[in-house]
Design a protein around this motif. Structure first.
Motif, PDB file in Angstrom:
ATOM      1  N   SER A  66       0.710  -1.208   0.184  1.00 27.41           N
ATOM      2  CA  SER A  66      -0.044   0.463   0.067  1.00 27.41           C
ATOM      3  C   SER A  66       1.139   0.961   0.620  1.00 27.41           C
ATOM      4  O   SER A  66      -0.004   2.109   0.034  1.00 27.41           O
ATOM      5  CB  SER A  66      -0.660   0.226   1.148  1.00 27.41           C
ATOM      6  OG  SER A  66      -0.017   0.411   2.269  1.00 27.41           O
ATOM      7  N   LEU A  67       2.174   0.871  -0.015  1.00 24.52           N
ATOM      8  CA  LEU A  67       3.041   2.113   0.252  1.00 24.52           C
ATOM      9  C   LEU A  67       3.623   2.755  -1.277  1.00 24.52           C
ATOM     10  O   LEU A  67       3.087   2.009  -2.370  1.00 24.52           O
ATOM     11  CB  LEU A  67       4.283   2.469   1.054  1.00 24.52           C
ATOM     12  CG  LEU A  67       3.995   1.280   2.465  1.00 24.52           C
ATOM     13  CD1 LEU A  67       5.609   1.534   3.214  1.00 24.52           C
ATOM     14  CD2 LEU A  67       3.048   2.669   3.044  1.00 24.52           C
ATOM     15  N   PRO A  68       4.137   4.477  -1.756  1.00 23.76           N
ATOM     16  CA  PRO A  68       4.358   4.309  -2.573  1.00 23.76           C
ATOM     17  C   PRO A  68       5.446   3.580  -2.971  1.00 23.76           C
ATOM     18  O   PRO A  68       6.532   3.316  -2.175  1.00 23.76           O
ATOM     19  CB  PRO A  68       4.673   6.058  -2.349  1.00 23.76           C
ATOM     20  CG  PRO A  68       3.526   6.213  -1.264  1.00 23.76           C
ATOM     21  CD  PRO A  68       3.787   5.199  -0.601  1.00 23.76           C
ATOM     22  N   GLN A  69       5.414   3.465  -4.852  1.00 15.34           N
ATOM     23  CA  GLN A  69       6.886   2.622  -5.573  1.00 15.34           C
ATOM     24  C   GLN A  69       8.217   3.284  -4.543  1.00 15.34           C
ATOM     25  O   GLN A  69       8.603   1.983  -4.207  1.00 15.34           O
ATOM     26  CB  GLN A  69       7.063   3.357  -6.759  1.00 15.34           C
ATOM     27  CG  GLN A  69       5.831   1.570  -7.694  1.00 15.34           C
ATOM     28  CD  GLN A  69       5.999   0.141  -6.836  1.00 15.34           C
ATOM     29  OE1 GLN A  69       6.968   0.068  -7.016  1.00 15.34           O
ATOM     30  NE2 GLN A  69       4.964  -1.262  -7.395  1.00 15.34           N
ATOM     31  N   GLU A  70       8.304   4.273  -4.580  1.00 15.13           N
ATOM     32  CA  GLU A  70       9.793   4.805  -3.567  1.00 15.13           C
ATOM     33  C   GLU A  70       9.720   4.358  -2.704  1.00 15.13           C
ATOM     34  O   GLU A  70      11.074   3.626  -2.101  1.00 15.13           O
ATOM     35  CB  GLU A  70       9.829   6.127  -4.454  1.00 15.13           C
ATOM     36  CG  GLU A  70       9.539   6.973  -3.274  1.00 15.13           C
ATOM     37  CD  GLU A  70       8.065   8.014  -4.032  1.00 15.13           C
ATOM     38  OE1 GLU A  70       7.565   7.753  -4.772  1.00 15.13           O
ATOM     39  OE2 GLU A  70       8.942   8.948  -2.686  1.00 15.13           O
TER      40      GLU A  70
END
Ligand SMILES: [Zn+2]
Length: 269
Positions: A30-34
């Motif tokens: 669920s976290l941003p790709q980076e």
């Protein structure tokens, strides 16, 4: 994950168990790709857990993450969160891991018990401290004229099996024995390893080696000082007395593109 995590390992490197409060629990996916890219996802269903404070060292400054467990204080039947990797994403410290049993997780902002793998932490602290000792030994040899005067501390890695410290400038291979002798002397002296928080100005003027990348926080710049031999800005964990390093063995000295790389390991004394 904009809540700050207090990095307790920066104040007390010998704190192996600690109660803290969960700030967030969410699937890694669920976290941003980076942010996801910072982690090597463990098998199973990886979650990211944050808490108000942590004793888990976040990977960085050449030192690997701590591993260990996070369990509930309220119920011994509650899930265990196995911490695989820890990274700092300011202002939070992110623990990636998996719950056991699979499918269980902490509910809400409950109080939990953090426990790090002590043997691993102690080994990391020994290797890390040994890296500073080698830096100081080389600086002493420079001062005495046994090594060229243009040698400057560079980056370091304190991973077990792959530890090294780098220096700008050329250290000849035949200086290995001199470096080893100086390192042995320092360790035999069993000097104290102390942590200070200094102003940036003082850190720049008083530290033996300063990398351009260091920065302080509200406590100041964290500095490790060894006896009265020298000091470095540093965010890692260390032993309290140099003899705890064990035997610090210089494995080799290599030169490439003006940089000298001193590889080493620690062995039980
Ligand atoms: Zn250090």
């Amino acid at each position: 994950m904009d809540h700050r995590t207090e990095p307790l390992y920066q104040k007390d490197g010998q704190l192996y168990k600690h109660n803290s409060t969960i700030s967030s629990v969410q699937p890694l996916s669920s976290l941003p790709q980076e942010t996801q890219a910072l982690f090597k996802a463990p098998e199973g269903e990886p979650y990211i857990l944050t808490s108000t404070s942590t004793i888990f060292h976040a990977q960085g400054g050449g030192q690997p993450s701590d591993t260990g467990t996070i369990t509930s204080t309220s119920s011994s039947a509650g899930p265990t969160f196995h911490v695989h990797q820890v990274r700092k994403v300011d202002p939070a410290i992110l623990h990636v891991g998996t719950f056991e049993p699979a499918g269980a997780k902490f509910e809400g902002k409950e109080e939990v018990i953090q426990a790090i793998d002590v043997d691993k932490r102690v080994l990391h602290s020994r290797i890390h401290t040994a890296g500073h000792v080698i830096g100081l030994a080389i600086n002493l040899l420079v001062k005495e004229g046994a090594l060229p005067s243009d040698i400057v501390d560079g980056k370091a890695s304190h991973y077990p099996g792959a530890a090294f410290v780098e220096f700008q400038g050329l250290i000849a291979g035949d200086k290995k024995a001199d470096i080893q002798a100086r390192v042995d002397e320092l360790v035999a002296g069993d000097l104290d390893v102390k942590i200070h928080f200094w102003t940036e100005e003082r850190a720049r003027s008083d530290c033996t080696g300063v990398l351009e990348s260091f920065k302080g926080d509200e406590d100041g710049v964290r500095v490790v000082e060894i006896g009265n031999v020298g000091s470095y800005p540093c965010g890692g964990t260390h032993v309290l007395k140099l003899k705890e390093c064990g035997k610090v063995v210089i494995r080799g000295v290599k030169r490439q593109k003006g940089v000298s790389k001193v590889s080493y390991e620690v062995q039980d004394a």
